[in-house]
Design an enzyme around this catalytic site. Structure first.
Site, mmCIF file in Angstrom:
data_model
loop_
_atom_site.group_PDB
_atom_site.id
_atom_site.type_symbol
_atom_site.label_atom_id
_atom_site.label_comp_id
_atom_site.label_asym_id
_atom_site.label_seq_id
_atom_site.Cartn_x
_atom_site.Cartn_y
_atom_site.Cartn_z
ATOM 1 N N GLY A 15 -36.747 -63.691 85.999
ATOM 2 C CA GLY A 15 -36.167 -62.707 86.917
ATOM 3 C C GLY A 15 -34.920 -63.263 87.586
ATOM 4 N N ASP A 138 -39.702 -67.196 94.402
ATOM 5 C CA ASP A 138 -41.105 -67.517 94.696
ATOM 6 C C ASP A 138 -41.319 -68.941 95.213
ATOM 7 O OD1 ASP A 138 -41.497 -65.010 93.629
ATOM 8 O OD2 ASP A 138 -42.217 -65.748 91.695
ATOM 9 N N ARG A 286 -34.972 -59.860 95.786
ATOM 10 C CA ARG A 286 -34.251 -60.626 94.754
ATOM 11 C C ARG A 286 -32.750 -60.394 94.813
ATOM 12 N NH1 ARG A 286 -38.133 -60.190 89.854
ATOM 13 N NH2 ARG A 286 -36.335 -59.489 88.675
HETATM 14 O O1 F6P Z 1 -40.690 -64.361 89.961
HETATM 15 C C1 F6P Z 1 -39.955 -63.512 90.766
HETATM 16 C C2 F6P Z 1 -40.657 -62.200 90.928
HETATM 17 O O2 F6P Z 1 -39.849 -61.355 91.723
HETATM 18 C C3 F6P Z 1 -42.065 -62.284 91.505
HETATM 19 O O3 F6P Z 1 -42.099 -62.491 92.897
HETATM 20 C C4 F6P Z 1 -42.648 -60.978 91.067
HETATM 21 O O4 F6P Z 1 -44.048 -61.062 90.961
HETATM 22 C C5 F6P Z 1 -42.011 -60.764 89.717
HETATM 23 O O5 F6P Z 1 -40.846 -61.562 89.684
HETATM 24 C C6 F6P Z 1 -41.632 -59.347 89.437
HETATM 25 O O6 F6P Z 1 -41.145 -59.265 88.141
HETATM 26 P P1 F6P Z 1 -40.440 -57.977 87.527
HETATM 27 O O7 F6P Z 1 -38.986 -58.044 87.914
HETATM 28 O O8 F6P Z 1 -40.647 -58.113 86.071
HETATM 29 O O9 F6P Z 1 -41.085 -56.776 88.126
#
Ligand code: F6P
Length: 374
Positions: A15, A138, A286
């Site tokens: 991510g 994370d 994010r």
């Molecule tokens: O690893 C970063 C993260 O944002 C986690 O906190 C979360 O569980 C996951 O990625 C979400 O992933 P996606 O963008 O695939 O929904």
């Protein structure tokens, strides 16, 4: 005959998070300026090595991206070459090795989280030279006290919880804020304590629903007619299950989590008269421009990774341990998750100021010298 310049590939797996572009800038500028290397940008994480989707990265290509969130190369968390989802979880790692060889790369810099480091470790066994750079909101990569992206996510989550206070107070409600963090509670812990949340629920401490409800009632009886609860997406009640959203994402090596905030709200409504609301922060954690701390950490990691790549020290991840920069063998990082230890000083500090962690008698191991996440 002039010697061949060093050719370094760089990719951003998993991510996105704030600070990746700062790291890309650092890797590219440092390799170009200090080592006269050629840098090849690989698009969309390991997908670019499967499809040979690449672009040259020159000094000027990474100018002006220091402050930008996301990644100019694109990312993917569905491109694990050993379990490639688009082809029914097939092993396409041979394709990655072939592209690496065809591009005539000497080394690859893999910027990513736990999933990316695990893939990198397996590719090293197939003969690739790889240097790892840890990133993720994370903060759960083993071997480093900090990943970049985390500080920015904590800032965002803290600001969000701060904003929730007014409605909680005005409407005398229980307000639940669900953070990301996957199987670790770093974001909820740090943002929860920073914003003075009354209850902080993290995966590392299974919560007791009656106890959480009791905290809300006690506050009400004491004249504080609202309660703020920060809950990590990976939290679960005693003996309960994690709340999942969908299928496993291969690169992140686990299920998508999310929704525990709503589950908790329903559980509390059965026990309380007051209104209960949930806000799920989701991917806004994010995004955004990286904090100065994350920019500097990404720059420090990126320049160190460039030196390792230039000096032929593959198989390691750059890291920060007890305030000092170091390297960790990727074999020690792969397939592991760094969760919050119960003797983390912030748990003790939160507990001391009356923050509930969702259990009646929280036993905190006494280890005063434990490294601080602050
Ligand atoms: O690893 C970063 C993260 O944002 C986690 O906190 C979360 O569980 C996951 O990625 C979400 O992933 P996606 O963008 O695939 O929904």
């Amino acid at each position: 005959m002039p010697s061949k310049s060093l050719r370094v590939g760089v990719l951003t797996g998993g991510g996105d998070c704030p600070g990746i572009n700062a790291a890309l800038r650092a890797v590219t500028k440092s390799l170009t300026l200090q080592h006269e290397a050629k840098v090849v940008g690989i698009r969309d994480g390991f997908q670019g090595l499967i499809d040979r989707d690449v672009e040259p990265l020159h000094y000027r290509d990474v100018s002006g991206i220091l402050t930008q969130g996301g990644t100019i190369l694109g990312a993917s968390n569905k491109a694990d070459p050993f379990n490639y989802q688009p082809r029914g979880d097939a092993d396409v790692s041979a394709q990655v090795v072939k592209t690496y060889r065809n591009l005539d790369l000497d080394v690859l810099v893999a910027i990513g989280g736990d999933g990316t480091m695990s893939i990198a470790h397996r590719l090293i066994d197939l003969g690739l030279d790889i240097v790892g750079v840890p990133k993720t909101i994370d903060n759960d990569v083993v071997g480093t006290d900090r990943t970049f992206g985390f500080d920015t996510a904590v800032r965002t989550a803290t600001a969000a919880i701060d904003q929730i206070h007014t409605t909680a107070q005005s409407h005398h409600r229980v307000m639940i804020v669900e953070t990301m963090g996957h199987y670790s509670g770093w974001i909820a812990l740090c943002a929860g304590v920073a914003s003075g949340a009354d209850v902080v629920l993290i995966p590392e401490i299974e919560y007791n629903t009656d106890e959480v409800a009791q905290v809300c009632l006690d506050r009400q009886r004491g004249g504080q007619r609202f309660t703020i609860i920060a809950i990590a997406e990976g939290a679960k009640q005693e003996g309960g299950h994690r709340v999942r959203q969908g299928r496993t994402s291969a690169d992140s090596n686990s299920a998508r989590l999310g929704g525990i905030g709503h589950v908790l709200a329903d559980q509390l409504r059965e026990r309380l008269d007051s209104g209960v609301r949930t806000t799920t922060l989701g991917h806004m954690q994010r995004g955004g421009t990286p904090t100065p701390y994350d920019r500097n950490l990404a720059t420090a990691f990126g320049t160190r990774a460039a030196s390792l790549a230039a000096n032929g020290s593959s198989g390691h991840m750059v890291a920060l341990q007890d305030g000092a920069f170091t390297t960790v063998p990727l074999g020690q990082v792969a397939d592991r998750t760094r969760t919050v230890p119960l003797d983390d000083p912030l748990i003790a500090s939160g507990h001391s100021v009356g923050t509930s962690f969702g259990v009646k008698n929280l036993e905190i191991p006494n280890r005063a010298e434990a490294p601080s996440p602050l």
